[in-house]
Structure formats: C-alpha cells, structure tokens
Write a protein that holds these residues in place. Structure first.
Motif, PDB file in Angstrom:
ATOM      1  N   GLU A 154      24.992 -12.326  69.160  1.00 54.67           N
ATOM      2  CA  GLU A 154      24.180 -13.541  69.060  1.00 54.67           C
ATOM      3  C   GLU A 154      23.530 -13.871  70.395  1.00 54.67           C
ATOM      4  N   ARG A 155      24.271 -13.697  71.494  1.00 58.17           N
ATOM      5  CA  ARG A 155      23.716 -13.940  72.827  1.00 58.17           C
ATOM      6  C   ARG A 155      22.544 -13.005  73.083  1.00 58.17           C
ATOM      7  N   ASP A 156      22.729 -11.726  72.771  1.00 54.73           N
ATOM      8  CA  ASP A 156      21.659 -10.760  72.987  1.00 54.73           C
ATOM      9  C   ASP A 156      20.428 -11.107  72.158  1.00 54.73           C
ATOM     10  N   GLU A 157      20.660 -11.520  70.924  1.00 55.21           N
ATOM     11  CA  GLU A 157      19.544 -11.906  70.058  1.00 55.21           C
ATOM     12  C   GLU A 157      18.840 -13.152  70.598  1.00 55.21           C
ATOM     13  N   ALA A 158      19.621 -14.121  71.068  1.00 53.14           N
ATOM     14  CA  ALA A 158      19.034 -15.340  71.627  1.00 53.14           C
ATOM     15  C   ALA A 158      18.212 -15.016  72.876  1.00 53.14           C
ATOM     16  N   ARG A 159      18.722 -14.159  73.732  1.00 54.63           N
ATOM     17  CA  ARG A 159      17.970 -13.778  74.935  1.00 54.63           C
ATOM     18  C   ARG A 159      16.678 -13.063  74.545  1.00 54.63           C
ATOM     19  N   SER A 160      16.738 -12.231  73.535  1.00 52.28           N
ATOM     20  CA  SER A 160      15.544 -11.534  73.072  1.00 52.28           C
ATOM     21  C   SER A 160      14.522 -12.530  72.522  1.00 52.28           C
ATOM     22  N   LEU A 161      15.008 -13.473  71.739  1.00 53.73           N
ATOM     23  CA  LEU A 161      14.128 -14.494  71.171  1.00 53.73           C
ATOM     24  C   LEU A 161      13.497 -15.345  72.270  1.00 53.73           C
ATOM     25  N   ILE A 162      14.288 -15.747  73.254  1.00 49.87           N
ATOM     26  CA  ILE A 162      13.754 -16.519  74.382  1.00 49.87           C
ATOM     27  C   ILE A 162      12.665 -15.717  75.086  1.00 49.87           C
ATOM     28  N   GLY A 163      12.914 -14.429  75.282  1.00 53.99           N
ATOM     29  CA  GLY A 163      11.912 -13.570  75.922  1.00 53.99           C
ATOM     30  C   GLY A 163      10.632 -13.485  75.112  1.00 53.99           C
ATOM     31  N   ASP A 164      10.768 -13.417  73.775  1.00 54.06           N
ATOM     32  CA  ASP A 164       9.585 -13.350  72.915  1.00 54.06           C
ATOM     33  C   ASP A 164       8.777 -14.646  72.961  1.00 54.06           C
ATOM     34  N   LEU A 165       9.451 -15.779  73.068  1.00 50.65           N
ATOM     35  CA  LEU A 165       8.771 -17.074  73.053  1.00 50.65           C
ATOM     36  C   LEU A 165       8.300 -17.530  74.434  1.00 50.65           C
TER      37      LEU A 165
END
Length: 136
Positions: A84-95
């Motif tokens: 979940e942390r990795d996914e959240a970091r990826s999402l933050i990077g995308d946004l």
C-alpha cells in the motif's frame, strides 16, 4: 517479559520433573516406583507429576502455535502495508506537478491553486518523494 520468563521456567520445571519421574518409574519398574497418595500430592504422586509435565508441554505448544499464527498475521500485514505504501508513493508521483510553488501575499500557492496557508500539497509530495527542490 518477566511474567513470560516465569511462565516458561515453570513449564520447564514441570516438564523436567515429569521426565525425572518417568525415568524413575521406568528404571525401578512401576511396582517399585509408581507412587500414589491419599490425599493426592501433586508434587509427589507419579501420575500427577507426569500429568502436570505433559499438561505444561501442551500449554507451551499451544502458546507457541498461537505465537506462530500471530507472527504469520503480522508478516502478512507488513507485506500488505508495504504494498500500500508503494502504491501510495506511486500515486503521489503520478499526481505531483513539478512546477515551482509561488505564493501570493496571503501565503496561498498560486501555481497549484492551494488556498490555504499550510504547505502546498505539491511541495509536500516533493518532500515525501525526496524530489529536488523539496527543502522547506
């Protein structure tokens, strides 16, 4: 930890006593060693000593099984939270918008439309991701 250590030591003592008593019964034969008292004496009577040791062993195994199950649950949780942390970091990077923040006289970020005086979310994203220009 003290209660756990005392419990373990008590279990070990009961198991050791049961081993010793069973060894004595086997060495001397049940007719010469097996002891029973009326009233019963849990620290002396062969059947009670051996039974207490076996019960202690069962309790120890039950506790170990519960600890192993809990460990597996926690390991699964760590894996899930990491994903979940990795996914959240990826999402933050995308946004994340790389353009520089610029603040008006009210302290609002005009570059990203942030109308609060707290740190702009894009600046916070840069900090979380460890990106260039993220020093506050």
């Amino acid at each position: 930890m003290g209660d756990i250590d005392n419990g373990i030591e008590n279990l070990r003592a009961l198991i050791d006593q049961a081993h010793h008593e069973l060894g004595e019964v086997c060495a001397k034969g049940p007719h010469n060693r097996f002891r029973m008292s009326v009233p019963a004496r849990p620290d002396h009577d062969s059947d009670l000593v051996i039974s207490a040791g076996l019960d202690a062993g069962e309790r120890a195994l039950d506790a170990l099984a519960a600890a192993e199950a809990r460990t597996r649950e926690l390991e699964a949780t760590v894996q899930r939270v990491g994903a979940e942390r990795d996914e959240a970091r990826s999402l933050i990077g995308d946004l994340y918008d790389e353009s520089e923040c610029w603040y008006d006289h009210h302290g609002y970020c005009q570059a990203h439309g942030w109308t609060d005086t707290s740190l702009c979310p894009h600046r916070r994203a840069a900090i979380v991701l460890g990106l260039r220009g993220s020093d506050v």
